[in-house]
Motif scaffolding. Structure first.
Motif: not given
Length: 373
Positions: A333-361
């Motif tokens: 297993v390997w990855g990114f502990p700090n993939f995106i800060s929670l503050s960025d998600l909270h500051d721009k919820p309309d950009d990343f969240l749609l119908n309470d859904t987050l999409i990552v790839q």
């Protein structure tokens, strides 16, 4: 009757490039590095045909010429190991005409012999080839092949030709290869016999002064010493179709980034499942039991991958994160502990969240694995 090289003070030499060396051990190392090395994975093989078989079975490529060989000596069909297998005319040209001499032995072959009665009659028949019964040496079954009037295609005309052949090859494993000390000595899935086209001239055989015929009878035989190979190695290969991966998402961060960032990790399919699939795809067979898997398991796996998050306003994936890592049995297993800060998600919820859904790839761009062979 056999063929022996005279003891000489001259240096040994490489058949393929004529370089000279102090001893045969250094010569063998030179051949493995210069002439028998796989051009794909750089694995060093013991002979030219072994290299050709490896490249064909592991990398699905055909090799017909020995690398770095001088013109006229590029063939992979001539079996050379150190000084063994070098044609008599090449030895004579390098060391002088007296490099090869015939010697007599006064005891019979230990493994197998067969007696031919009425040799004069046999030589006047249409029998081109006689195969002896099978005999076992070193865990393998063998037979002698006698051409009373020579094997024409190998310039054996006017001579008795004698070959040693391994039998029951259908019961040997895929890609089998072994060495036997019997003048010409390398056997594999392509070359199942070795021998001497000009074993004994018919004139010498018929001459009563030589003593080969007694009451019109002659005895042929074989003594075989199997050299068992117990070496190990590994092969580095590229996976054309990367294995399925699994994403692990920590909405509030893992232990390292808890309550600070969203954490995203990539987990590979199990090594056993991956190796079973790759072995089936690449070699036409699959591993069905745990014992086989332990014998032929992946040592480690290298992957390059990237992860991103979708801006659901523009439908574009942004904030790509790149990584490269060697995975192993203890690190899958390997990855990114700090993939995106929670503050960025909270500051721009309309950009990343749609119908309470987050999409990552996550996308694997390259995968290379190392396996035992």
């Amino acid at each position: 009757m056999g063929m022996e090289k005279k003891k000489r003070a001259a240096k040994v030499f490489c058949y393929y490039c004529e370089m000279e060396f102090e001893d045969e051990k250094i010569l063998v190392q030179h051949q493995e590095a210069k002439h028998f090395k796989c051009h794909v994975c750089n694995q060093k093989l013991s002979t030219a045909s072994g290299m050709a078989i490896h490249v064909l079975q592991v990398h699905e490529e055909a090799v017909s010429k020995v690398p770095n060989a001088i013109p006229g000596r590029e063939s992979t069909e001539i079996e050379i190991f150190g000084m063994q297998g070098i044609p008599d005319d090449i030895l004579a040209a390098h060391y002088g005409e007296q490099a090869i001499s015939r010697t007599l032995r006064y005891f019979p072959p230990a493994d197998y012999f067969f007696k031919v009665e009425s040799v004069s009659v046999l030589l006047n028949t249409r029998i081109e080839k006689y195969e002896s019964g099978s005999f076992e040496v070193g865990g393998y079954k063998w037979r002698l092949c006698l051409y009373p009037n020579g094997i024409n295609k190998s310039e054996g005309k006017g001579h008795v030709s004698l070959y040693l052949e391994i039998s029951d090859t259908e019961n040997l494993p895929l890609g089998w290869e072994l060495y036997a000390d019997s003048k010409a000595s390398h056997f594999n899935v392509i070359k199942t016999r070795c021998g001497i086209a000009q074993f004994l001239s018919l004139d010498e055989l018929k001459d009563p002064c030589n003593g080969y015929l007694m009451d019109d009878c002659c005895i042929f035989g074989a003594e075989v010493f199997v050299i068992k190979y117990s070496g190990k190695g590994e092969c580095l290969s590229v996976i054309k179709d990367p294995a399925d991966e699994k994403l692990i998402l920590y909405p509030r961060g893992n232990q390292k980034a808890k309550n600070k960032s969203l954490s995203l990790f990539l987990e590979l399919a199990s090594f056993e499942t991956l190796y079973q699939r790759k072995l089936y795809d690449g070699f036409g067979s699959s591993i069905k039991d745990q014992k086989s898997f332990e014998t032929l398991h992946l040592r480690k796996l290298y992957a390059e991958f990237e992860s991103s998050i979708k801006d659901q306003k523009s439908s574009a994936y942004i904030k790509p994160s790149h990584a490269h890592i060697w995975f192993s049995d203890s690190n899958d297993v390997w990855g990114f502990p700090n993939f995106i800060s929670l503050s960025d998600l909270h500051d721009k919820p309309d950009d990343f969240l749609l119908n309470d859904t987050l999409i990552v790839q996550a996308k694997i761009t390259l995968m290379i694995y190392s396996k035992n062979i």
